[in-house]
Design an enzyme around this catalytic site. Structure first.
Site, PDB file in Angstrom:
ATOM      1  N   ILE A   1     -10.699  80.999  -7.917  1.00 42.12           N
ATOM      2  CA  ILE A   1     -10.114  81.795  -6.838  1.00 42.12           C
ATOM      3  C   ILE A   1      -9.436  83.072  -7.326  1.00 42.12           C
ATOM      4  O   ILE A   1      -9.053  83.921  -6.515  1.00 42.12           O
ATOM      5  CB  ILE A   1      -9.087  80.972  -6.030  1.00 42.12           C
ATOM      6  CG1 ILE A   1      -7.980  80.426  -6.949  1.00 42.12           C
ATOM      7  CG2 ILE A   1      -9.781  79.856  -5.283  1.00 42.12           C
ATOM      8  CD1 ILE A   1      -6.901  79.663  -6.191  1.00 42.12           C
ATOM      9  N   GLY A   2      -9.308  83.258  -8.627  1.00 47.13           N
ATOM     10  CA  GLY A   2      -8.671  84.466  -9.128  1.00 47.13           C
ATOM     11  C   GLY A   2      -8.738  84.553 -10.633  1.00 47.13           C
ATOM     12  O   GLY A   2      -9.072  83.588 -11.327  1.00 47.13           O
TER      13      GLY A   2
ATOM     14  N   GLY B   1      -6.940  86.988 -14.080  1.00 47.05           N
ATOM     15  CA  GLY B   1      -6.129  88.053 -14.645  1.00 47.05           C
ATOM     16  C   GLY B   1      -6.639  88.397 -16.035  1.00 47.05           C
ATOM     17  O   GLY B   1      -7.699  87.920 -16.463  1.00 47.05           O
TER      18      GLY B   1
ATOM     19  N   ASP C   1       7.189  92.472 -12.476  1.00 53.49           N
ATOM     20  CA  ASP C   1       5.875  92.875 -11.964  1.00 53.49           C
ATOM     21  C   ASP C   1       5.839  92.666 -10.448  1.00 53.49           C
ATOM     22  O   ASP C   1       4.935  92.026  -9.911  1.00 53.49           O
ATOM     23  CB  ASP C   1       4.765  92.079 -12.641  1.00 53.49           C
ATOM     24  CG  ASP C   1       3.378  92.694 -12.398  1.00 53.49           C
ATOM     25  OD1 ASP C   1       3.310  93.878 -12.008  1.00 53.49           O
ATOM     26  OD2 ASP C   1       2.374  91.989 -12.599  1.00 53.49           O
TER      27      ASP C   1
END
Length: 397
Positions: free
Chosen positions: A26-27, A29, A144
């Protein structure tokens, strides 16, 4: 790089049972990947974050931070359930978290089409601020802060304005208080840039050590983007619709002219293909929190310009426009001096000055909205005055 985990695979720590079955990716980095998993014990869906490389321990560090935040009672940081090393994956560290909803960056574009109604923006901004407050109270700064790192909780909230926006991705988080003394750690003389160019504070651009104030600058830029639909230093402002009022047109002085190849109705198939590639690259930059293709130096320059001229940052709300005009001379020197001194006055004196300022505004300003806007600005001073009055009354009892 091939995915670390595959659908159907069961994740098992070095010590423990195989409990988490991978469903889909799903993601992703720079240093880790995120997958939806099924808890075979409870049949609930969770998310798992795992390092791409065993020699980069970002997930392990984030797990430690999240465990400490949970122990401190931080309610709006993503909750973790388990963490450990996977021996058959080269010792990569993983952690299992709650599977939450869509992030704020995606919701802003998908639900509202860019800009958010001011009423909704206020509600969302308040819950985002509450999430940061919880992390700061636990002794950590996020470093962040950006829309992509706030996600909807619960995922099926009837409206984004009714969701509790939860803070995720603490991979860059840093402790700012000493465990023993509970005092602030001494700032470093110089610090490397950490965060996302679009939402980083000017202090961060200048390589100053970050503190809570820099998280709040990131939050402020997020809020401005919610209201405006973009930021002055974003390249995607060029692709936005043409201004419909005079306020929006002020941004034009901060940006280069749009590239003709990105305009609607490109002449050739090659131009259309180039435009599509540029749009895809732009979308990737936005998802990463980048400055829309601008250099860090250019982004910093535009942020400095907005500090000098706040009406360039927030154009759809009249208040900054009118306040800026008032600062340029609509107030008498006596009133301006009183405003500057207001914060340091005693409560009774400050209350008298506020009343005098209202009379000054009512008699000296042609536009009533300007007076109302300025009243909103000094309301912060009035709130501080009220608190000092309450504290004094409490002590006298």
């Amino acid at each position: 790089m091939a995915p670390v985990l595959k659908a159907g695979e069961v994740v098992q720590a070095e010590r423990g049972e195989g409990r988490w079955q991978v469903e889909r990716k799903i993601g992703e980095g720079q240093f880790s990947g995120v997958y939806a998993v099924l808890d075979l014990r409870t049949q609930q869906q969770r998310a798992i974050k795992i390092e791409k490389r065993a020699d980069v321990r970002t997930v392990r560090q984030e797990y430690r931070v999240l465990k400490r935040l949970a122990a401190a009672g931080c309610k709006q940081a993503v909750r973790v359930h388990e963490g450990g090393e996977m021996a058959h994956k080269g010792g990569r560290f993983f952690m299992v978290m709650d599977l939450l909803g869509t992030n704020l960056s995606t919701v802003r574009r998908g639900v509202w089409g860019g800009a958010v109604e001011l009423t909704d923006a206020k509600v969302i901004g308040a819950t985002m601020l509450k999430a940061l407050e919880g992390a700061h109270a636990a002794g950590y700064i996020h470093r962040d802060v950006k829309p992509a790192n706030f996600v909807m909780n619960p995922p099926d909230a009837p409206s984004p304005a009714y969701a509790c926006w939860t803070l995720v991705d603490f991979g860059l988080a840093r402790q700012y208080v000493d465990d023993a003394s509970r005092g602030h750690l001494a700032p470093r003389a110089e610090a490397a840039f950490r965060g996302s160019t679009t939402y980083a504070s000017v202090n961060c651009h200048n390589h100053e050590d970050q503190s809570r104030r820099d998280d709040l600058w990131g939050w402020f830029y997020c809020l401005a983007e919610l209201i405006e639909g973009t930021l002055p230093w974003r390249g995607d402002r060029e692709a936005a619709q043409a201004p419909t009022n005079t306020h929006d047109s002020q941004h034009a002085v901060l940006l280069p002219s749009p590239d003709g190849s990105q305009a609607a109705g490109c002449g050739s198939g090659q131009q259309a293909q180039q435009a599509q590639q540029q749009a895809q690259q732009q979308q990737q930059v936005q998802q990463q929190g980048g400055g829309g293709g601008l250099s860090k130096e250019a982004v910093l320059q535009r942020k400095l310009e907005c500090l000098e001229q706040p009406q360039l940052l927030v154009t759809s709300i009249p208040c900054p426009q009118y306040v800026f005009a008032l600062r340029q001379g609509a107030l008498s020197e006596a009133a301006a001096t009183a405003c500057r001194q207001l914060r340091g006055l005693e409560p009774a004196e400050a209350a008298g000055v506020v009343c005098w300022l209202l009379d000054e505004l009512a008699s000296g300003v042609d536009h009533l909205p300007a007076a109302a806007a300025f009243c909103e600005e000094i309301a912060a001073f009035a709130a501080g005055t009220a608190k000092r009055c309450h504290d004094r009354a409490t002590r006298q009892r």
